[in-house]
Design an enzyme around this catalytic site. Structure first.
Site, PDB file in Angstrom:
ATOM      1  N   GLY A 180       0.795  -1.209   0.000  1.00  0.00           N
ATOM      2  CA  GLY A 180       0.000   0.000   0.000  1.00  0.00           C
ATOM      3  C   GLY A 180       0.831   1.265   0.000  1.00  0.00           C
ATOM      4  O   GLY A 180       0.368   2.316  -0.416  1.00  0.00           O
ATOM      5  N   GLY A 231       3.836   1.624  -1.488  1.00  0.00           N
ATOM      6  CA  GLY A 231       4.675   1.795  -2.658  1.00  0.00           C
ATOM      7  C   GLY A 231       5.365   0.496  -3.010  1.00  0.00           C
ATOM      8  O   GLY A 231       5.180  -0.529  -2.351  1.00  0.00           O
ATOM      9  N   ASP A 273      -1.791  -2.062  10.804  1.00  0.00           N
ATOM     10  CA  ASP A 273      -1.930  -2.819   9.562  1.00  0.00           C
ATOM     11  C   ASP A 273      -1.234  -4.175   9.672  1.00  0.00           C
ATOM     12  O   ASP A 273      -0.449  -4.554   8.809  1.00  0.00           O
ATOM     13  CB  ASP A 273      -1.362  -1.993   8.406  1.00  0.00           C
ATOM     14  CG  ASP A 273      -1.907  -2.441   7.050  1.00  0.00           C
ATOM     15  OD1 ASP A 273      -2.937  -3.144   7.028  1.00  0.00           O
ATOM     16  OD2 ASP A 273      -1.303  -2.093   6.026  1.00  0.00           O
TER      17      ASP A 273
END
Ligand SMILES: *[C@@H]1O[C@H](CO)[C@@H](O)[C@H](O)[C@H]1NC(C)=O
Ligand SMILES: *[C@@H]1O[C@H](CO)[C@@H](O)[C@H](O)[C@H]1NC(C)=O
Ligand SMILES: *[C@@H]1O[C@H](CO)[C@@H](O)[C@H](O)[C@H]1NC(C)=O
Ligand SMILES: *[C@@H]1O[C@H](CO)[C@@H](O)[C@H](O)[C@H]1NC(C)=O
Ligand SMILES: *[C@@H]1O[C@H](CO)[C@@H](O)[C@H](O)[C@H]1NC(C)=O
Length: 826
Positions: free
Chosen positions: A514, A516, A625
């Site tokens: 997410g 890069g 995350d």
């Protein structure tokens, strides 16, 4: 009628003349009154005055976005700092100044007027306020209700008009979507005028909703209503905060809507047709002061019709800036692209008038839509010659085996790279470009894409921000900036050139997360992983401060940051290379297997890494995350948690990460969705979800509920509730990955299973801390059998689970029997 009969009328000619004069006078005055109606009605609000709803949730008034000369009457959330407009009256006809603007009741209508240059222009009107009685203007009353509905009531207190019946782009709890109504997106994030994307009940059956391009092309449908959900949106049964209803589906009186289930403390929540063509769901997080986006469709942005416009290439792998122009082309509307409106597509760089000096660049196998195709047989040069002879020809496909040409004329839309993207035609495409602009000749498979130096600003929206650091942390950061020192001596500062060389020009991509793309590289003859942040938020100083924080966090179960690069717009992070990749690759069907020993060590190691972030490092960090993609394995298959602290560097784009996962409503902790404060227990929840995947050797969400079973529901499509039930019933064998062939330590399996279910309890307080998780896994404390999580259970049973607020009786974590509880529970 004849002219003779007219002439024969016994009327004096001077009477006719006066009649003519009178008629034209009347005609003129009536014309004048259309142009400049008298602003004589009853003024509801004007200028900077606003109306609040009873408990000040919503506010009605005049607003502008970024242009002081364009004002709109709208409704927004009064209580939050991010301007969020849920309804706009005069979308297409902005007012020129706020001071001269008014909302009125005039001639039995609700009107928005502009009283400028001694003229009174009506820029918007509601249509007749047909009450059951005809009230005079003075008897009507205008109110803004607590749910955001602007209503007009007549002299008998009957609601005769409501803004909920005329939606803009936002769908709120309590609103109804009926046949004939549409939600239409804004043109851009700053322009409320109607864009190309809209949502409505799908004709002719009215049993589902659809997203449309240009009011005619459907590009997403929800699937038919099954009685309590739309078949294509299984997440709807997750009853965290909503209850959906669809009365009279499949009829002309179909009415779809939703309400919030929570009795008190309702979070601010909304669905919105975004200008990017997606339908999105947001919940406001008061803690982070961002709109968190939890769900969007179509999930793949490249499935939005016409997103990148003519000749724009859509890259579904890119989480920001999905659209690119090919070499030799540029965005036709640079400022639009910067603002995230790509619909203008790409135009040739120069040579507009001169199409005679062109060549072709083969861009490889792509999908696209094309209305005008000319097929004929001929050689490759025949195709080219024919195309070059017509300036309208924009590209071609040449099939060498069959010696066949397909030349394309006009616009090429929905260009994408994979069959999961929207385009209907799949072929090898060569596009026509001005000669010499491209370094690549035909035959080169590589596409050189202009890197669009643009900020994909996702204003209005979301963002999560939190990566909740304690306030202490912020103080530290500030101090750092003031002193301008760089206290981490073991963090190396790289130049962009060095990293370009180290990664061989960013040629070997390891993956794309997410934040890069990640590339492999070599620094001082050791392998490294270089993460190129796609859209870093914040300035250089903030970046350095955050990097410094991350660099200071070192633990055997955390991926070590070795250095970074911050140069102009480039932000790169250099990490230790993890030869065995992310845990997620072992959870794919057909992926590599991990034996139980490795799995158990990964479970414990990951827990230790997160526990360190939560409890032991100087500046406590919530990861936000945790998922198998962010658990990397070194050469010994030891787990190292990655991407911690990164959310801070990215700011609001982080929410996009949450939203790209199918079924996020079941994957992230309920408190994310219900808008209450996020604590370290949100990570505990995600860790529990990850443990289930490790145990089962599969992903938690696999396919829709009725995938490929001839309509029969696949009860394991959403694994956690199914697994939790088996685990709490003591049926561990059913849950453990079959690929292990029964070779595992049952005692450890039981511990992992029980811990996982404790971690995914609905209520934060019922979940253990990560420190306690480590002790439980290690067997230092005995683990008791947890109750199955109710919210998840409701998802699979399909029953509506009511009362999130009502389950908080005796719910503090009670999962261990013979040891003092972690001191953090109190
Ligand atoms: C509204 O406008 C009036 C006059 O133009 C001004 O005196 C007043 O301070 C304004 N109020 C607000 C809240 O801006
Ligand atoms: C406004 O808040 C009060 C107090 O919380 C509550 O009793 C009342 O029902 C609320 N009004 C509306 C319209 O929601
Ligand atoms: C929405 O529809 C429901 C059921 O048809 C109805 O009870 C309710 O009053 C409607 N609400 C509005 C705002 O029209
Ligand atoms: C939805 O229902 C309608 C009417 O019953 C039916 O014609 C249509 O085929 C259904 N669509 C899907 C995708 O099942
Ligand atoms: C399309 O995808 C393939 C494989 O995923 C990749 O190699 C290629 O570069 C992509 N093409 C474009 C134009 O992005």
């Amino acid at each position: 009628m004849t002219s003779s009969s007219h002439i024969s009328l016994p009327v004096p000619s001077n009477f006719i003349i006066s009649l003519l004069i009178l008629t034209s006078f009347l005609l003129l005055t009536s014309l004048a009154s259309i142009q400049s109606k008298s602003c004589s009605g009853k003024v509801v609000i004007s200028g900077n005055a606003t109306i609040f709803s009873e408990n000040r949730t919503f506010e009605l008034g005049f607003f502008n976005t970024n242009d002081e000369s364009k004002w709109y009457l709208g409704i927004w959330y009064a209580s939050i700092p991010t301007p969020t407009y849920v309804w706009v009256a005069n979308r297409e006809t902005p007012l020129r100044s706020r001071d001269s603007s008014a909302l009125q009741i005039d001639g039995g209508k609700l009107t928005v007027t502009e009283n400028l240059d001694s003229r009174c222009d009506v820029v918007w009107e509601s249509g007749d306020l047909n009450g059951d009685t005809t009230s005079s203007d003075g008897e009507y009353d205008v109110k803004l209700l607590e749910d955001g509905d602007l209503v007009v009531v007549d002299g008998h207190a009957v609601v005769v008009w409501r803004s909920f019946d005329f939606p803009a782009d936002t769908f709120l709890p309590g609103m109804n979507l009926t046949v004939g109504q549409t939600l239409t997106c804004w043109k851009t994030s700053n322009d409320p005028s109607p864009g190309k994307y809209s949502l409505r009940l799908r004709p002719p059956d009215y049993g589902e909703v659809e997203l449309l391009f240009d009011n005619k092309r459907t590009y997403w449908t929800s699937g038919n209503w099954t009685g309590n959900i739309f078949s294509g949106v299984p997440e709807m049964t997750l009853p965290y905060i909503y209850r959906f209803y669809f009365t009279n589906p499949f009829t002309e009186t179909a009415t779809f809507g939703f309400t919030e289930t929570m009795a008190q403390q309702k979070p601010l929540t909304r669905f919105n047709v975004d200008y990017s063509g997606q339908i999105r769901q947001y919940t406001w997080s008061p803690q982070t002061e961002f709109w968190n986006m939890f769900w969007s469709q179509p999930e793949n942005p490249c499935r939005v019709y016409g997103l990148c416009g003519n000749l724009g290439f859509c890259n579904s792998k890119s989480t920001v800036n999905p659209c690119k122009c090919f070499d030799g082309f540029r965005p036709s509307d640079g400022s639009g692209w910067d603002g995230g409106d790509y619909s203008g597509g790409c135009v040739r760089n120069g040579g507009d008038g001169d199409c005679g000096n062109d060549e072709f660049v083969e861009i490889g196998d792509v999908t696209f839509d094309q209305d005008r195709v000319e097929s004929f047989s001929g050689s490759g040069s025949d195709c080219e010659r024919k195309c070059l002879s017509d300036c309208e020809c924009v590209g071609l496909s040449y099939d060498q085996k069959r010696n066949a040409c397909k030349n394309y004329y006009g616009e090429i839309m929905n260009l994408g790279n994979s069959s999961s993207d929207l385009g209907m035609i799949q072929d090898s495409l060569s596009v026509r470009v001005p000669r010499g602009v491209s370094g690549k000749k035909m035959g080169s498979k590589t596409v050189v894409l202009i890197s669009v130096v643009s900020s994909f600003v996702v204003v209005l929206l979301m963002g999560v921000g939190v990566f909740v650091i304690l306030r202490k942390k912020r103080v530290t950061r500030r101090k750092l900036e003031e002193e301008s020192v760089f206290p981490v001596t073991n963090l190396k500062v790289f130049t962009y050139k060095e990293l370009h060389a180290a990664t061989n020009g960013f040629s070997d991509q390891l993956g794309h997360g997410g934040f890069g793309a990640v590339f492999s590289g070599t620094v001082d003859s050791t392998l490294v992983a270089v993460k190129r942040l796609e859209r870093p938020g914040g300035g250089e100083k903030e970046f350095r401060a955050e990097v410094c924080t991350i660099g200071n966090i070192q633990h055997v179960n955390l991926v070590r940051l070795r250095g970074f690069c911050s140069e102009e717009s480039h932000r790169l992070l250099v990490y230790d290379y993890m030869p065995n990749g992310p845990l997620s690759v072992y959870l794919k069907t057909g992926g590599r297997n991990l034996d139980w020993d490795a799995r158990f060590r990964i479970a414990v190691g990951t827990a230790r890494g997160i526990a360190y972030l939560h409890e032991e490092c100087r500046n406590c960090i919530i990861h936000c995350d945790i998922k198998p993609e962010n658990i990397l394995l070194d050469q010994d298959f030891s787990a190292k948690v990655s991407d911690f602290g990164l959310a801070k560097l990215i700011g609001r784009d982080f929410s996009r990460v949450l939203a790209t996962m199918r079924g996020t409503w079941g994957y992230v902790a309920p408190e994310w969705i219900s808008g209450v404060a996020i604590t370290t227990k949100a990570d505990v929840y995600s860790y529990g979800m990850t443990l289930l995947e490790l145990l089962g050797g599969r992903r938690n969400v696999e396919g829709p509920p009725d995938a490929g079973n001839g309509g029969e529901t696949n009860e394991k499509w959403f694994f956690p509730p199914w697994a939790a039930k088996r685990i709490t019933e003591g049926d561990m064998g059913a849950v453990v990955d079959e690929r292990l062939g029964g070779e595992y330590n049952m005692e450890e399996v039981v511990r992992v299973g029980l811990v996982a279910v404790w971690c995914i309890q609905d209520e934060e307080v019922a979940r253990p801390t990560m420190g306690m998780v480590v002790k439980m896994l290690e067997g230092v404390v005995a683990v008791e059998v947890p109750p199955p999580p109710k919210l998840l259970q409701a998802l699979v049973s399909g029953e509506s689970f009511r009362g999130v607020g009502g389950i908080s009786q005796n719910n503090t974590f009670t999962g261990v029997s013979n040891e003092s509880k972690d001191s953090q529970f109190g």
